[in-house]
Design a protein around this motif. Sequence first.
Motif, PDB file in Angstrom:
ATOM      1  N   THR A   5       5.667-109.079 -18.735  1.00 16.96           N
ATOM      2  CA  THR A   5       4.995-108.945 -17.454  1.00 16.96           C
ATOM      3  C   THR A   5       6.034-109.045 -16.345  1.00 16.96           C
ATOM      4  N   HIS A   6       5.605-108.671 -15.154  1.00 11.35           N
ATOM      5  CA  HIS A   6       6.452-108.919 -13.984  1.00 11.35           C
ATOM      6  C   HIS A   6       6.098-110.307 -13.488  1.00 11.35           C
ATOM      7  N   ARG A   7       7.107-111.076 -13.091  1.00  6.32           N
ATOM      8  CA  ARG A   7       6.817-112.420 -12.583  1.00  6.32           C
ATOM      9  C   ARG A   7       5.889-112.298 -11.383  1.00  6.32           C
ATOM     10  N   LEU A   8       4.766-112.991 -11.449  1.00  2.00           N
ATOM     11  CA  LEU A   8       3.714-112.849 -10.449  1.00  2.00           C
ATOM     12  C   LEU A   8       4.159-113.191  -9.037  1.00  2.00           C
ATOM     13  N   ASN A   9       4.911-114.260  -8.876  1.00  2.00           N
ATOM     14  CA  ASN A   9       5.261-114.680  -7.525  1.00  2.00           C
ATOM     15  C   ASN A   9       6.646-114.195  -7.103  1.00  2.00           C
ATOM     16  N   SER A  10       7.132-113.126  -7.696  1.00  2.27           N
ATOM     17  CA  SER A  10       8.459-112.638  -7.350  1.00  2.27           C
ATOM     18  C   SER A  10       8.387-111.349  -6.544  1.00  2.27           C
ATOM     19  N   ALA A  11       9.116-111.348  -5.431  1.00  5.88           N
ATOM     20  CA  ALA A  11       9.244-110.135  -4.619  1.00  5.88           C
ATOM     21  C   ALA A  11      10.436-109.298  -5.067  1.00  5.88           C
ATOM     22  N   TRP A  51      22.666-105.046  -4.125  1.00  3.64           N
ATOM     23  CA  TRP A  51      22.201-105.528  -2.821  1.00  3.64           C
ATOM     24  C   TRP A  51      21.788-106.996  -2.855  1.00  3.64           C
ATOM     25  N   VAL A  52      21.388-107.508  -4.036  1.00  3.29           N
ATOM     26  CA  VAL A  52      21.076-108.940  -4.150  1.00  3.29           C
ATOM     27  C   VAL A  52      22.362-109.746  -3.989  1.00  3.29           C
ATOM     28  N   GLU A  53      23.426-109.293  -4.642  1.00  2.00           N
ATOM     29  CA  GLU A  53      24.705-109.982  -4.495  1.00  2.00           C
ATOM     30  C   GLU A  53      25.201-109.924  -3.054  1.00  2.00           C
ATOM     31  N   GLU A  54      25.016-108.789  -2.404  1.00  2.00           N
ATOM     32  CA  GLU A  54      25.435-108.667  -1.000  1.00  2.00           C
ATOM     33  C   GLU A  54      24.662-109.646  -0.123  1.00  2.00           C
ATOM     34  N   LEU A  55      23.356-109.765  -0.350  1.00  2.00           N
ATOM     35  CA  LEU A  55      22.558-110.737   0.406  1.00  2.00           C
ATOM     36  C   LEU A  55      23.039-112.163   0.143  1.00  2.00           C
ATOM     37  N   PHE A  56      23.324-112.469  -1.106  1.00  2.00           N
ATOM     38  CA  PHE A  56      23.811-113.794  -1.467  1.00  2.00           C
ATOM     39  C   PHE A  56      25.097-114.123  -0.711  1.00  2.00           C
ATOM     40  N   TRP A  57      26.053-113.203  -0.738  1.00  2.00           N
ATOM     41  CA  TRP A  57      27.344-113.452  -0.095  1.00  2.00           C
ATOM     42  C   TRP A  57      27.235-113.505   1.420  1.00  2.00           C
ATOM     43  N   SER A  58      26.251-112.849   1.996  1.00  2.00           N
ATOM     44  CA  SER A  58      26.126-112.836   3.452  1.00  2.00           C
ATOM     45  C   SER A  58      25.310-114.008   3.998  1.00  2.00           C
ATOM     46  N   ASP A  59      24.729-114.811   3.124  1.00  2.00           N
ATOM     47  CA  ASP A  59      23.902-115.939   3.546  1.00  2.00           C
ATOM     48  C   ASP A  59      24.740-117.219   3.555  1.00  2.00           C
ATOM     49  N   ARG A 118      14.905-118.989  -4.857  1.00  2.00           N
ATOM     50  CA  ARG A 118      14.599-119.479  -3.511  1.00  2.00           C
ATOM     51  C   ARG A 118      14.183-118.356  -2.570  1.00  2.00           C
ATOM     52  N   GLU A 119      14.887-117.246  -2.630  1.00  2.00           N
ATOM     53  CA  GLU A 119      14.678-116.174  -1.648  1.00  2.00           C
ATOM     54  C   GLU A 119      13.581-115.188  -2.029  1.00  2.00           C
ATOM     55  N   PHE A 120      13.400-114.919  -3.313  1.00  2.00           N
ATOM     56  CA  PHE A 120      12.447-113.884  -3.723  1.00  2.00           C
ATOM     57  C   PHE A 120      11.192-114.417  -4.413  1.00  2.00           C
ATOM     58  N   CYS A 121      11.205-115.692  -4.790  1.00  2.00           N
ATOM     59  CA  CYS A 121      10.036-116.258  -5.468  1.00  2.00           C
ATOM     60  C   CYS A 121       9.354-117.353  -4.655  1.00  2.00           C
ATOM     61  N   GLU A 122      10.108-118.087  -3.845  1.00  2.00           N
ATOM     62  CA  GLU A 122       9.545-119.229  -3.145  1.00  2.00           C
ATOM     63  C   GLU A 122       9.362-119.010  -1.644  1.00  2.00           C
ATOM     64  N   ARG A 123      10.080-118.083  -1.066  1.00  3.79           N
ATOM     65  CA  ARG A 123       9.956-117.832   0.380  1.00  3.79           C
ATOM     66  C   ARG A 123       8.689-117.050   0.683  1.00  3.79           C
ATOM     67  N   ARG A 124       8.045-117.404   1.764  1.00  2.00           N
ATOM     68  CA  ARG A 124       6.871-116.641   2.205  1.00  2.00           C
ATOM     69  C   ARG A 124       7.266-115.283   2.750  1.00  2.00           C
ATOM     70  N   PRO A 171      10.261-113.024   2.003  1.00  2.92           N
ATOM     71  CA  PRO A 171      11.505-112.693   1.315  1.00  2.92           C
ATOM     72  C   PRO A 171      12.289-111.610   2.058  1.00  2.92           C
ATOM     73  N   PRO A 172      13.575-111.500   1.746  1.00  2.30           N
ATOM     74  CA  PRO A 172      14.381-110.462   2.393  1.00  2.30           C
ATOM     75  C   PRO A 172      13.822-109.071   2.096  1.00  2.30           C
ATOM     76  N   PRO A 173      14.141-108.106   2.951  1.00  2.00           N
ATOM     77  CA  PRO A 173      13.691-106.731   2.696  1.00  2.00           C
ATOM     78  C   PRO A 173      14.296-106.189   1.403  1.00  2.00           C
ATOM     79  N   ILE A 174      13.560-105.339   0.755  1.00  4.40           N
ATOM     80  CA  ILE A 174      13.984-104.747  -0.512  1.00  4.40           C
ATOM     81  C   ILE A 174      14.474-103.322  -0.247  1.00  4.40           C
ATOM     82  N   PRO A 175      15.767-103.063  -0.405  1.00  2.00           N
ATOM     83  CA  PRO A 175      16.259-101.688  -0.258  1.00  2.00           C
ATOM     84  C   PRO A 175      16.133-100.957  -1.592  1.00  2.00           C
TER      85      PRO A 175
END
Length: 151
Positions: A11-17, A86-94, A123-129, A131-135
């Motif tokens: 399945t896809h994780r339910l609470n994951s963006a 792009w996930v790694e880029e977001l990680f490094w830019s935060d 933290r960013e894609f499962c727990e945040r109300r 989440p960062p934009p998805i490219p």
Amino acid sequence: MIFEAEHWLITHRLNSALPGYLMVGARTETPDLSGLSTEALCDLGPLLAKAQTALRGLAARRVYIGRYGHDSGWPVHFHVIPIYPWVEELFWSDARYRALEAFADPSMEPGTDGAELTLFVWREFCERRDPPPIPGPSVAEAISQLRKLKW
């Protein structure tokens, strides 16, 4: 639901963006691998490999597979986490996550590891109300693509 096998569900994780964050769970109500049949255990490796290949097809640079959790009431399951460029880029830019560098051995090669990127995804894609934009493909589009595969 993305795929159903005799002993496993994907399945896809339910609470994951994060598109393509998969869960591979046993159909048997056991919290431990030791409670699974030999057949289920034999099916697990090839199924995890197929999930990894499928996520590479969605352009994941890395795919982390792990078993986490310790709460009773859940069958044994695995997280299959795609790490897109792009996930790694977001990680490094935060800047908040640069604090993790303080825990690393300075003599080690610079970079990050799966634990840090997994924490970032959780933290960013499962727990945040918010989440960062998805490219790229959305969760729904990723699920649709994954359902079309021959598992």
